[in-house]
Motif scaffolding. Sequence first.
Motif, short mmCIF file in Angstrom:
data_model
loop_
_atom_site.label_atom_id
_atom_site.label_comp_id
_atom_site.label_asym_id
_atom_site.label_seq_id
_atom_site.Cartn_x
_atom_site.Cartn_y
_atom_site.Cartn_z
N ASP A 109 0.84 -1.21 0.00
CA ASP A 109 0.00 0.00 0.00
C ASP A 109 0.87 1.25 0.00
O ASP A 109 0.71 2.15 0.84
CB ASP A 109 -0.93 0.02 1.22
N LEU A 110 1.79 1.32 -0.95
CA LEU A 110 2.79 2.38 -0.94
C LEU A 110 2.93 3.03 -2.32
O LEU A 110 3.09 2.35 -3.33
CB LEU A 110 4.14 1.79 -0.52
N VAL A 111 2.87 4.35 -2.34
CA VAL A 111 3.13 5.11 -3.57
C VAL A 111 4.62 4.98 -3.90
O VAL A 111 5.48 5.11 -3.03
CB VAL A 111 2.75 6.60 -3.36
N LEU A 112 4.93 4.74 -5.18
CA LEU A 112 6.32 4.48 -5.58
C LEU A 112 6.96 5.57 -6.43
O LEU A 112 8.16 5.50 -6.70
CB LEU A 112 6.39 3.16 -6.37
N SER A 113 6.19 6.55 -6.85
CA SER A 113 6.75 7.55 -7.75
C SER A 113 6.10 8.91 -7.51
O SER A 113 5.07 9.00 -6.84
CB SER A 113 6.51 7.14 -9.22
N PRO A 114 6.70 9.96 -8.07
CA PRO A 114 5.99 11.23 -8.10
C PRO A 114 4.74 11.10 -8.97
O PRO A 114 4.56 10.09 -9.66
CB PRO A 114 6.99 12.20 -8.74
N MET A 115 3.89 12.09 -8.94
CA MET A 115 2.80 12.15 -9.91
C MET A 115 3.39 12.66 -11.23
O MET A 115 4.06 13.70 -11.26
CB MET A 115 1.70 13.09 -9.43
N ILE A 116 3.17 11.92 -12.30
CA ILE A 116 3.77 12.23 -13.60
C ILE A 116 2.67 12.42 -14.63
O ILE A 116 1.82 11.54 -14.82
CB ILE A 116 4.73 11.10 -14.02
N GLU A 117 2.69 13.57 -15.29
CA GLU A 117 1.60 13.90 -16.21
C GLU A 117 1.76 13.25 -17.59
O GLU A 117 0.78 12.83 -18.21
CB GLU A 117 1.49 15.41 -16.35
N ASP A 118 2.97 13.16 -18.07
CA ASP A 118 3.23 12.62 -19.40
C ASP A 118 3.26 11.09 -19.34
O ASP A 118 4.09 10.52 -18.63
CB ASP A 118 4.56 13.15 -19.92
#
Length: 202
Positions: A41-50
């Motif tokens: 239950d862990l986010v692994l990256s920044p939020m990426i738009e492209d």
Amino acid sequence: MDKDLLKDTDPLPDRVGHVGGIESLTLDGRRHYYGFDYASDLVLSPMIEDPHVMADFASRHMRQSTGSHEAAHWAELVAAAVDGSALTDDDTTREFDSEALRAGLPEPGSHLLYLLGAATGWEDWSEEAPPEVRQAYRRLGFDEDDDEFLDHCLEAVHDHGAKARPDEWVVIRHHLTTAVHRLPGNWKLLFAPLAEGVTRIG
């Protein structure tokens, strides 16, 4: 929206090499992708738009149970993340608006709160709480193992208002503002308006 934060594609600290998939959300009408470790239950990256940048990021910093994969493989998962999510069956819970986040408190048990925990690594903010917050915890009788204490506080404030439930409000304000302060990478884009709203209400 801070354009420099939008371009942030540096790996998140201590979250490289995890096995995971791709999720997405929309913020102010713009879709963002991110890596997610479902087992932790862990986010692994920044939020990426492209979407192409997301696929490239995943190929360099993430794995699947079958090992590492090229960007073309990840691109298929990025595309699928537009139409569905393994985290929620309700697509509307993946749609966020900054002004709406500033205007009120999150709903107890909401997908928004789940993402806040997943992005911060489920850290326990009560351990570093100032005296007034610790006193509020004690008066409310929260058990240290109760992982739903924030939902209890939000329910009380939603039903009765912050002035009528000052202890619950102190806990909410501390938890949300401290968590937002500790967010990694550009996840502040999503949650900073929430912290602004909490400050304004308080």
